[in-house]
Design an enzyme around this catalytic site. Structure first.
Site, short mmCIF file in Angstrom:
data_model
loop_
_atom_site.label_atom_id
_atom_site.label_comp_id
_atom_site.label_asym_id
_atom_site.label_seq_id
_atom_site.Cartn_x
_atom_site.Cartn_y
_atom_site.Cartn_z
N GLY A 1 -35.24 -37.71 -61.64
CA GLY A 1 -35.78 -36.45 -62.16
C GLY A 1 -34.67 -35.45 -62.47
N ASP B 1 -35.68 -31.69 -54.91
CA ASP B 1 -36.48 -31.82 -53.69
C ASP B 1 -35.73 -31.39 -52.42
OD1 ASP B 1 -38.22 -32.87 -55.48
OD2 ASP B 1 -38.42 -34.83 -54.53
N LYS C 1 -28.09 -35.34 -56.19
CA LYS C 1 -28.97 -34.57 -57.08
C LYS C 1 -30.41 -34.70 -56.64
CE LYS C 1 -31.62 -36.41 -59.21
NZ LYS C 1 -32.65 -37.24 -59.86
N THR C 2 -31.15 -33.68 -56.59
CA THR C 2 -32.62 -33.65 -56.58
C THR C 2 -33.08 -32.25 -56.22
OG1 THR C 2 -34.70 -34.44 -55.69
CG2 THR C 2 -32.87 -34.61 -54.19
N ASP D 1 -32.62 -42.61 -53.67
CA ASP D 1 -32.74 -43.99 -54.14
C ASP D 1 -31.58 -44.37 -55.06
OD1 ASP D 1 -35.10 -44.65 -52.77
OD2 ASP D 1 -36.35 -43.71 -54.31
N TYR E 1 -42.24 -29.00 -63.24
CA TYR E 1 -41.44 -29.14 -64.47
C TYR E 1 -40.89 -27.79 -64.94
CZ TYR E 1 -43.45 -33.70 -64.04
OH TYR E 1 -43.80 -34.92 -63.53
N GLU E 2 -41.55 -26.70 -64.52
CA GLU E 2 -41.10 -25.35 -64.92
C GLU E 2 -39.69 -25.04 -64.42
OE1 GLU E 2 -43.90 -26.23 -63.63
OE2 GLU E 2 -45.57 -25.33 -64.70
N GLY E 3 -39.28 -25.75 -63.35
CA GLY E 3 -38.00 -25.36 -62.72
C GLY E 3 -36.92 -26.42 -62.82
N GLU F 1 -46.10 -30.78 -52.70
CA GLU F 1 -46.59 -31.89 -53.51
C GLU F 1 -46.86 -33.16 -52.69
OE1 GLU F 1 -44.93 -33.88 -57.62
OE2 GLU F 1 -43.54 -33.65 -55.98
N MET G 1 -43.48 -28.80 -56.43
CA MET G 1 -42.89 -30.15 -56.38
C MET G 1 -42.14 -30.40 -55.10
SD MET G 1 -41.33 -31.68 -59.83
CE MET G 1 -42.39 -32.52 -61.00
N LYS H 1 -58.84 -10.19 -56.63
CA LYS H 1 -60.06 -10.99 -56.73
C LYS H 1 -59.82 -12.50 -56.73
CE LYS H 1 -60.26 -10.51 -61.76
NZ LYS H 1 -60.98 -10.08 -62.90
N TYR H 2 -58.58 -12.94 -56.72
CA TYR H 2 -58.35 -14.39 -56.77
C TYR H 2 -57.51 -14.89 -55.61
CZ TYR H 2 -59.78 -14.14 -61.68
OH TYR H 2 -60.47 -13.93 -62.85
N ARG I 1 -41.42 -34.51 -53.91
CA ARG I 1 -42.18 -35.75 -53.78
C ARG I 1 -42.58 -36.05 -52.34
NH1 ARG I 1 -43.41 -40.50 -53.68
NH2 ARG I 1 -42.07 -40.81 -51.89
N ARG J 1 -35.47 -43.65 -64.73
CA ARG J 1 -35.72 -44.06 -63.34
C ARG J 1 -35.57 -45.56 -63.09
NH1 ARG J 1 -37.38 -40.23 -59.96
NH2 ARG J 1 -38.42 -38.38 -60.74
#
Ligand code: FBP
Length: 551
Positions: A79, A203, A200-201, A174, A422-424, A309, A248, A240-241, A250, A143
């Site tokens: 990723g 996560d 790298k990750t 991995d 995916y936004e980040g 996630e 993310m 109200k919400y 994994r 991947r």
């Protein structure tokens, strides 16, 4: 290509490096090392690269000696994570300093590029286009798991053809495991190709005493925290919400925890705690609904819930179910694929043990189906496809309705779900990641110069100013243990999960009750690339707590 004003200005940023890497370096070797667990099995599998010492770069009065150009190949694996382009820029500048005629080749779309001989030379004009930018688009990522002798031999052909002396694999746990296997294989056949890994990750789960963090975590968490902060300001305005926000990660909950430390949401679930307390899905629903009911009593029918996630895999009962499903599908995938869609659920139920069959049968249709979707090439359930945030909203709604009937809840519940991932992953790297990545790449080139293989580049002391960072390398075998994958025991880098005794979780734990009931939101705002150091250069809260014990 049209560039934004920020892109143009940011291209001129000069990443900072540990002071030592600016001059001539030599290495200081530590003591021999051991694998984290399963030492004997790991040693047997990696007879050449096992047990090598940790190394640190120290100043030297003489330039590193290389006999001619140092041609290097690079692969981006897995990723995307902010800063990958700076790792490549660091490698490029490093090998050019070693010898002006050195060349850098990027293999396209991940390990596939190596196997299928798809590559491009990364020249200075290309590198300059990508300095300090997000994304992996300079060569793309993939991947594919590099694991067979056939793949390694095919790769070696192109490495030899291009006169490549070393391959740098930029990837997560991995991919770095594969880098280690490849390093061992090339050493065993005296291929004359070194293999170096880079952590790298987004996560954040590739870390240990030597690897403080994986790159991209800092930037990705800052982007998600900005968005969560904006949502909090919105819900605190309209009142109200309830926002259920999955982030993310994994497996480990580092991203969720870091975002909670940055934004102070009303609820943040930490998967590792769910596992440790053996919580069920119902317990989690109770916990969230409990906070909603308490806030309703105070007239606050709004709030935020952060969900990691990977949660579903940490709920012990579901984890046992997934383990059985993984083994079952590893051996019966064809039969499963041939079963008509409408009969798949019953088919799976008929094949599972009684307990797991009952749990599988109790799951909503879409979640049950998502658990049987294709694994990624590393055998992992693709948890990003499982809509846990929606599942929790449905279950919480039911629980609140039941409580309302019993007179235990009188509030209003309207929920909105989000999934930030995916936004980040391709955001322009923060100063931290821009500097960290460039330093990792530069350190990788120095590991190559000193003849290392099977090492991961390491940069430590990163809560200090960049000039004081410590650069070196760690033997990857030191991070390995044996784990069950695709129904077989395999050597893999041990994932670093959230440590429930560690300072980041302890800080969260001691504040979460207050954050739950009161509205104590923090609004971090967007990443700043120019301005005062306390605004632009702050490392993640996780790192600050881990290293300094305070934020
Ligand atoms: P890596 O471990 O390869 O860095 O990937 C991290 C990640 O972003 C996870 O957080 C997420 O579950 C996964 O990738 C999604 O992968 P994909 O985009 O391939 O579906």
């Amino acid at each position: 290509m049209t560039k934004s004003a920020l892109q143009v200005a940011r291209a001129g940023y000069k990443p900072q490096m540990p002071h030592v890497l600016n001059g001539n370096v030599t290495i200081k070797q530590g003591a021999d090392t051991e694998a984290v667990r399963d030492k004997e099995e790991i040693q047997k599998l990696f007879p050449i690269t096992y047990g090598r010492p940790i190394v640190q770069f120290v100043e030297s009065s003489v330039p590193s000696k290389v006999d001619g150009p140092v041609n290097v190949g690079v692969i981006l694996s897995g990723g995307q994570a902010p800063g990958g382009h700076n790792v490549i820029a660091g490698i490029f500048d490093g090998i050019k300093r070693l010898h002006a005629d050195s060349r850098l080749y990027g293999f396209l779309l991940g390990p596939d590029g190596l196997i299928n001989h798809k590559y491009k030379e990364l020249t200075s004009d290309i590198i300059d286009e990508y300095r300090n930018t997000g994304g992996f688009d300079i060569i793309g990522s993939g991947r594919t798991k590099l694991e067979t002798k056939e793949q390694f031999d095919k790769g070696l052909k192109i490495l030899k053809k291009l006169g490549i002396k070393a391959l740098v694999i930029i990837g997560g746990d991995d991919s770095n495991t594969n880098a280690c296997v490849l390093a061992e294989y090339y050493a065993s056949i005296s291929a004359g190709v070194q293999v170096i890994g880079c952590p790298k990750t987004i996560d954040g789960d590739l870390k240990n005493e030597q690897i403080e963090t994986s790159f991209g975590f800092d930037t990705a968490c800052k982007v998600y925290s900005e968005l969560i902060g904006n949502i909090q300001r919105d819900c605190n305005s309209s009142r109200k919400y309830w926002h259920f926000i999955k982030v993310m990660g994994r497996s480990a909950s580092h991203i969720a925890l870091e975002c909670a430390l940055q934004t102070h949401p009303n609820v943040c679930i930490v998967s590792e705690e769910v596992a440790a307390k053996e919580q069920s899905l119902n317990d989690i629903v109770d916990q969230i609904a409990g906070v909603i009911a308490k806030r309703a009593e105070r007239g606050s029918n709004f709030g935020t819930v952060i969900i990691p996630e990977g949660l579903i895999e940490f709920i012990p009962a579901i984890k046992r179910l997934i383990a059985e499903l993984n083994d079952f599908l590893a051996h019966n995938q064809d039969e499963f694929d041939q079963t008509p869609q409408s009969e798949k659920r019953e088919y799976v139920i008929s094949k599972l043990s009684e307990k797991n069959a009952a749990i599988y049968a109790s799951l909503p249709e879409n979640v049950a189906r998502q658990l049987t979707l294709d694994r990624d090439p590393h055998g992992n359930v693709q948890v990003s496809l499982i809509e846990t945030e929606k599942l929790l909203v449905e279950m919480v709604k039911k629980r609140l309705n039941a409580w309302a009937k019993e007179g235990k809840y009188t509030g209003k519940f309207a929920a909105i779900t989000h999934f930030f991932g995916y936004e980040g992953r391709c955001a322009a790297p923060s100063n931290y990641d821009a500097n960290y990545c460039y330093s990792l790449g530069y350190a990788a080139s120095m590991l190559i110069a000193t003849g290392k293989t099977g090492y991961m580049a390491s940069i430590r002391n990163t809560t200090a100013p960049a000039s004081e960072w410590i650069a070196g390398g760690v033997p990857i075998t030191m991070m390995l243990n044996m784990e069950r994958r695709h129904g077989e025991m395999k050597p893999v880098i041990q994932k670093a999960l959230v440590d429930l005794e560690g300072a980041p979780f302890k800080y969260f734990e001691s504040h979460r009750d207050q954050w739950a009931i009161e509205t104590s939101y923090v609004y971090p705002g967007p990443i700043q690339y120019f301005g005062p150091t306390e605004v632009c250069d702050e490392p993640s809260k996780t790192l600050q707590l881990e290293q300094k014990g305070a934020i």
